[in-house]
Design a protein around this motif. Structure first.
Motif, PDB file in Angstrom:
ATOM      1  N   ALA A   1      -1.952   6.836   1.694  1.00  0.00           N
ATOM      2  CA  ALA A   1      -3.302   6.279   1.906  1.00  0.00           C
ATOM      3  C   ALA A   1      -3.669   6.126   3.380  1.00  0.00           C
TER       4      ALA A   1
ATOM      5  N   THR B   1      -6.611   0.594  -0.262  1.00  0.00           N
ATOM      6  CA  THR B   1      -6.363  -0.006  -1.680  1.00  0.00           C
ATOM      7  C   THR B   1      -5.117  -0.422  -1.748  1.00  0.00           C
TER       8      THR B   1
ATOM      9  N   ILE C   1       0.930  -1.133  -0.052  1.00  0.00           N
ATOM     10  CA  ILE C   1      -0.007  -0.157   0.079  1.00  0.00           C
ATOM     11  C   ILE C   1       0.818   1.272   0.102  1.00  0.00           C
TER      12      ILE C   1
ATOM     13  N   GLY D   1      -5.452  -3.074  -6.575  1.00  0.00           N
ATOM     14  CA  GLY D   1      -6.631  -2.554  -6.329  1.00  0.00           C
ATOM     15  C   GLY D   1      -7.850  -3.250  -5.470  1.00  0.00           C
ATOM     16  N   ASP D   2      -7.296  -4.393  -4.724  1.00  0.00           N
ATOM     17  CA  ASP D   2      -8.492  -4.699  -3.712  1.00  0.00           C
ATOM     18  C   ASP D   2      -8.281  -4.149  -2.345  1.00  0.00           C
ATOM     19  N   PRO D   3      -9.240  -4.094  -1.793  1.00  0.00           N
ATOM     20  CA  PRO D   3      -9.542  -3.322  -0.450  1.00  0.00           C
ATOM     21  C   PRO D   3      -8.672  -4.166   0.440  1.00  0.00           C
ATOM     22  N   THR D   4      -8.216  -3.454   1.547  1.00  0.00           N
ATOM     23  CA  THR D   4      -7.617  -4.338   2.727  1.00  0.00           C
ATOM     24  C   THR D   4      -8.013  -3.558   4.077  1.00  0.00           C
TER      25      THR D   4
ATOM     26  N   GLY E   1     -10.800  -0.459   3.920  1.00  0.00           N
ATOM     27  CA  GLY E   1     -10.808   0.089   2.328  1.00  0.00           C
ATOM     28  C   GLY E   1      -9.719   0.562   2.029  1.00  0.00           C
TER      29      GLY E   1
END
Length: 425
Positions: free
Chosen positions: A97, A117, A93, A121-124, A115
């Motif tokens: 962010a 990213t 990440i 591209g997946d949310p963490t 949320g």
């Protein structure tokens, strides 16, 4: 005899106790496992840590303890150390962010972020805990998972808190050790650059019949952007040049060394001042434009047979020139500095020398000294010259002494270069 409600309440309480015991056992096991690895790391850490990559085993231990996919360590600016950011996997990440949320951190409570990213591209989801050294938050340790994979619970928070408490001091010490190594490396590089730069400055002034020449070159720091040099051309002319690369430190010094070499080569080919500036600018324009660098230069040739002096100036402070009976005059630049335009042709300035005539070239480190009345300027240099001029050496000495007085004991803020040429015959 207990009624049904009481029995039910007791059974419920026993269930909660068993759950807490299981959770405590799980947390203790995880903490023990993580701490075993941390102890090994701390025992193996050398007194002088060489790299912040040694922090990675700590992060790996934390991931194992909290059963997480991702880990991160953020080190805030501390004792002159820059911001640092480590993640597992690398760059999972972006710091931007999550950094904006770190101001919400409590000294003893974790911060949960959803949320965030990931690189794919997946949310963490992340759990962050502040690192505290000497009652100051110096960084953050975080663990993360893909959203939906699992939910961080109170046990995870307690494990992360305990590990953070134990590891914070070692992590900060590791980072500071590497910062010290970097500082020493930079200092060594600057020392080498300074040695190289000093080696290209003329060790002596030229011995030319009918001329007195005095020169002074002093960078404000270990290295600088000023340089000067001279060449006895194949035609018999004496060529002198003075240049100033904008900026300070290593980039300016590298630019000065390169330009010094270029001007010496151009003048060795018997080029005139105008031709030398034109060709050097042409060769350096693209590189200087890409790097955002500017440089000024003045080039002067003296024909020792005809006593004709010629000069070209690209953005450099005006040369001060005096001819017998005519007082001092400026020979200003009519062309912008090197690196501004791809093609420049400086104006040629020339004069016939007579006994007692003198030229003074200098860098803006002298003319831009701050005084109570503003910048010292060229008029300050002229006022420093003794009324009875005896030699080029005396003129240079008088200017430098006066410049030191103008600084009122303060160190020079910029490189200082001075070249005084006096015609005797």
């Amino acid at each position: 005899m207990l009624d049904n409600d009481a029995v039910h309440e007791i059974q419920s309480l026993k269930g909660k106790i068993r759950k807490l015991e299981a959770e405590l056992e799980q947390m203790t096991s995880a903490l023990s496992h993580a701490w075993d690895q941390l102890v090994l790391f701390m025992q193996a850490a050398p007194p002088q840590v060489k790299s912040t990559q040694d922090i990675i085993p700590v992060l790996e231990s934390i991931l194992a303890a909290v059963d997480s996919e991702f880990g991160a360590i953020y080190l805030a600016p501390y004792d002159g150390r820059p911001v640092e950011w480590f993640t597992i996997p690398s760059q999972v990440i972006e710091l931007a962010a999550v950094q904006k949320h770190f101001g919400k951190l409590s000294r003893h409570e974790p911060l949960t972020l959803k949320g965030v990213t990931a690189w794919n591209g997946d949310p963490t989801e992340w759990l962050f805990m502040p690192m505290i050294v000497s009652d100051q938050i110096v960084g953050v340790i975080g663990v993360g998972v893909f959203e939906g994979q699992r939910v961080f619970n109170a046990s995870d928070s307690r494990v992360l808190m305990r590990i953070t408490e134990r590891a914070a001091g070692q992590i900060v010490a590791t980072s500071l050790a590497e910062s010290k190594v970097r500082e020493l490396q930079i200092a060594r590089e600057l020392q080498i650059a300074g040695t190289i730069q000093r080696s290209i400055q003329p060790a002596t002034t030229p011995l030319a019949p009918g001329l007195q020449i005095s020169a002074h070159w002093q960078p404000a720091y270990n290295v600088g952007g000023d340089a000067w040099g001279w060449v006895l051309q194949p035609s018999g002319r004496l060529a002198c040049f003075l240049l100033d690369v904008a900026g300070k430190g290593l980039p300016a010094a590298l630019g000065a060394v390169a330009l010094h070499t270029a001007f010496k080569m151009a003048l060795d080919l018997d080029l005139s001042p105008v031709e030398a500036i034109h060709i050097v600018n042409h060769e350096f324009y693209e590189a200087y434009t890409n790097a955002g660098i500017l440089a000024t230069a003045t080039v002067m040739t003296i024909d020792l047979k005809t006593c004709m002096v010629e000069q070209a100036n690209a953005g450099h402070p005006a040369t001060l020139f005096t001819q017998a009976g005519h007082g001092w005059q400026d020979w200003p630049a009519h062309t912008p500095p090197l690196g501004v335009f791809p093609d420049i042709s400086p104006t040629l300035q020339c004069a016939q020398l007579s006994p007692g005539d003198m030229a003074i070239c200098y860098s803006d480190g002298l003319s831009e000294i701050d005084t109570p009345n503003g910048l010292w300027g060229s008029q300050g240099l002229l006022k420093a010259i003794p009324a009875q001029i005896l030699s080029a050496e005396q003129v240079a000495h008088a200017i430098l002494v006066s410049a030191k007085e103008m600084r009122q004991g303060q160190p020079a803020h910029d490189d200082e270069t001075l070249l005084v040429i006096r015609f005797e015959i």
